[in-house]
Design a protein around this motif. Structure first.
Motif, PDB file in Angstrom:
ATOM      1  N   GLU A 106       0.840  -1.205   0.000  1.00  0.00           N
ATOM      2  CA  GLU A 106       0.000   0.000   0.000  1.00  0.00           C
ATOM      3  C   GLU A 106       0.871   1.250   0.000  1.00  0.00           C
ATOM      4  O   GLU A 106       1.833   1.356   0.757  1.00  0.00           O
ATOM      5  CB  GLU A 106      -0.895   0.011   1.231  1.00  0.00           C
ATOM      6  N   ARG A 108       0.398   5.234   0.737  1.00  0.00           N
ATOM      7  CA  ARG A 108      -0.587   6.077   1.427  1.00  0.00           C
ATOM      8  C   ARG A 108      -0.077   7.506   1.545  1.00  0.00           C
ATOM      9  O   ARG A 108       1.070   7.736   1.922  1.00  0.00           O
ATOM     10  CB  ARG A 108      -0.876   5.516   2.818  1.00  0.00           C
ATOM     11  N   ASP A 133      -5.379   9.145   1.526  1.00  0.00           N
ATOM     12  CA  ASP A 133      -5.546   8.658   0.158  1.00  0.00           C
ATOM     13  C   ASP A 133      -4.712   7.386   0.045  1.00  0.00           C
ATOM     14  O   ASP A 133      -3.485   7.430  -0.014  1.00  0.00           O
ATOM     15  CB  ASP A 133      -5.070   9.717  -0.830  1.00  0.00           C
ATOM     16  N   ARG A 134      -5.390   6.216   0.022  1.00  0.00           N
ATOM     17  CA  ARG A 134      -4.713   4.928   0.073  1.00  0.00           C
ATOM     18  C   ARG A 134      -4.793   4.222  -1.281  1.00  0.00           C
ATOM     19  O   ARG A 134      -5.849   4.200  -1.917  1.00  0.00           O
ATOM     20  CB  ARG A 134      -5.333   4.044   1.157  1.00  0.00           C
ATOM     21  N   HIS A 135      -3.680   3.634  -1.696  1.00  0.00           N
ATOM     22  CA  HIS A 135      -3.630   2.881  -2.945  1.00  0.00           C
ATOM     23  C   HIS A 135      -3.148   1.470  -2.612  1.00  0.00           C
ATOM     24  O   HIS A 135      -1.968   1.251  -2.339  1.00  0.00           O
ATOM     25  CB  HIS A 135      -2.698   3.562  -3.942  1.00  0.00           C
ATOM     26  N   HIS A 137      -3.031  -2.793  -3.520  1.00  0.00           N
ATOM     27  CA  HIS A 137      -3.129  -3.813  -4.557  1.00  0.00           C
ATOM     28  C   HIS A 137      -4.217  -4.802  -4.176  1.00  0.00           C
ATOM     29  O   HIS A 137      -4.231  -5.335  -3.069  1.00  0.00           O
ATOM     30  CB  HIS A 137      -1.795  -4.542  -4.715  1.00  0.00           C
ATOM     31  N   ASN A 138      -5.150  -5.046  -5.106  1.00  0.00           N
ATOM     32  CA  ASN A 138      -6.235  -5.988  -4.824  1.00  0.00           C
ATOM     33  C   ASN A 138      -5.920  -7.353  -5.408  1.00  0.00           C
ATOM     34  O   ASN A 138      -4.836  -7.597  -5.942  1.00  0.00           O
ATOM     35  CB  ASN A 138      -7.574  -5.449  -5.340  1.00  0.00           C
ATOM     36  N   TYR A 142      -4.094  -5.175  -9.535  1.00  0.00           N
ATOM     37  CA  TYR A 142      -3.919  -3.752  -9.814  1.00  0.00           C
ATOM     38  C   TYR A 142      -4.241  -2.940  -8.560  1.00  0.00           C
ATOM     39  O   TYR A 142      -4.833  -3.415  -7.606  1.00  0.00           O
ATOM     40  CB  TYR A 142      -4.785  -3.307 -11.000  1.00  0.00           C
ATOM     41  N   SER A 143      -3.830  -1.682  -8.593  1.00  0.00           N
ATOM     42  CA  SER A 143      -3.979  -0.819  -7.431  1.00  0.00           C
ATOM     43  C   SER A 143      -5.377  -0.227  -7.375  1.00  0.00           C
ATOM     44  O   SER A 143      -5.910   0.241  -8.395  1.00  0.00           O
ATOM     45  CB  SER A 143      -2.941   0.308  -7.478  1.00  0.00           C
ATOM     46  N   GLU A 144      -5.976  -0.231  -6.191  1.00  0.00           N
ATOM     47  CA  GLU A 144      -7.308   0.315  -5.999  1.00  0.00           C
ATOM     48  C   GLU A 144      -7.247   1.442  -4.971  1.00  0.00           C
ATOM     49  O   GLU A 144      -6.569   1.325  -3.948  1.00  0.00           O
ATOM     50  CB  GLU A 144      -8.266  -0.771  -5.517  1.00  0.00           C
ATOM     51  N   THR A 145      -7.925   2.535  -5.249  1.00  0.00           N
ATOM     52  CA  THR A 145      -7.889   3.709  -4.380  1.00  0.00           C
ATOM     53  C   THR A 145      -8.986   3.633  -3.328  1.00  0.00           C
ATOM     54  O   THR A 145     -10.141   3.355  -3.643  1.00  0.00           O
ATOM     55  CB  THR A 145      -8.059   5.005  -5.198  1.00  0.00           C
ATOM     56  N   SER A 183     -14.999  -0.146  -1.583  1.00  0.00           N
ATOM     57  CA  SER A 183     -14.163  -0.673  -2.651  1.00  0.00           C
ATOM     58  C   SER A 183     -14.077  -2.186  -2.513  1.00  0.00           C
ATOM     59  O   SER A 183     -14.495  -2.761  -1.503  1.00  0.00           O
ATOM     60  CB  SER A 183     -12.753  -0.063  -2.597  1.00  0.00           C
TER      61      SER A 183
END
Length: 256
Positions: A106, A108, A133-135, A137-138, A142-145, A183
């Protein structure tokens, strides 16, 4: 008819009990902070932290390493009541199948504001709001916000006459609410968790501060809620690098 009502009642009790079940974990949170004052209003801070956890089969709080992180802060104090901060951080969430936790790195970023409601006398009271604001990996790679807002009320009581200096001893109590956007990786709920903390702090000297505390974190989840009991250790080194360099520098001798 009476028997049918009994079965309905029994079904409702079992269902409610199922949703009221809670998975309880014991964890150890430790964080080390290194600060550097740039001026009277500006400061930099580096945090390095590690989290270990028990599992449903093992109550040892050091059973698994679940998370490690590094976080860089910039702090600005416009006056003696307000403090505005920003950070950029990397969190490594380790894969722990026993806790149903998968590996999820993550990145952040956050903006934070803190306001001192009470700042005179032995008792201090602070309000803190943080937007993250966190990004993450799912599972699809891919990265999810995920956006998260945190609101904390914290009170500090100093048991000694001196504050923020050597041998100062204090207690603190706080409660923090977490809200997040929906999310795939963070779930469908708006309310994320509640974290209550109680602890003690001590200034070993003017530059080293130690805090030991207990945190109770409740996370409403479907179908089973999660409860975390955590022991926290936070150590802060103020102006650590300049003081270290100064202490290692050879002393000049005066020749007669």
């Amino acid at each position: 008819m009476g028997r049918h009502r009994f079965y309905i009642f029994l079904f409702m009790v079992i269902t409610l009990n199922q949703y009221a079940q809670t998975d309880e974990l014991n964890q150890f949170w430790n964080e080390y902070a290194f600060t550097k004052d740039l001026s009277h209003k500006w400061a930099l801070e580096l945090n390095v932290g590690l989290t270990t956890s028990s599992t449903p089969e093992d109550s040892n709080i050091f059973c698994n390493i679940t998370q490690g992180y590094g976080r860089l802060w910039t702090h600005y104090r416009p006056n003696d009541r307000w403090k505005v901060s920003f950070f950029y951080a990397y969190y490594f969430n380790k894969n722990v199948p026993e806790l149903n936790q998968r590996e999820a790195p993550e990145i952040r970023m956050a903006a934070q504001g803190m306001y001192r409601i009470l700042k005179e006398g032995k008792c201090k009271l602070n309000l803190r709001g943080r937007f993250e604001d966190r990004h993450l990996h799912n599972e699809n790679g891919y990265s999810e916000t995920v956006m998260r807002f945190r609101f904390q009320l914290r009170t500090v009581y100093c048991f000694t006459n001196n504050e923020n200096t050597k041998d100062a001893f204090y207690g603190f109590l706080s409660d923090e609410l977490f809200f997040k956007s929906k999310s795939q990786v963070s779930g469908p709920d708006l309310f994320d968790r509640n974290r209550a903390t109680v602890g003690l702090g001590y200034f070993l000297n003017d530059n080293i501060q130690i805090e030991v505390s207990y945190a109770n974190e409740i996370m409403p989840r479907e179908p089973v809620d999660q409860l975390v009991n955590a022991i926290q250790l936070n150590i802060t080194f103020n102006n650590f690098l300049p003081n270290l360099i100064k202490s290692m520098a050879p002393k000049k001798t005066i020749l007669e």
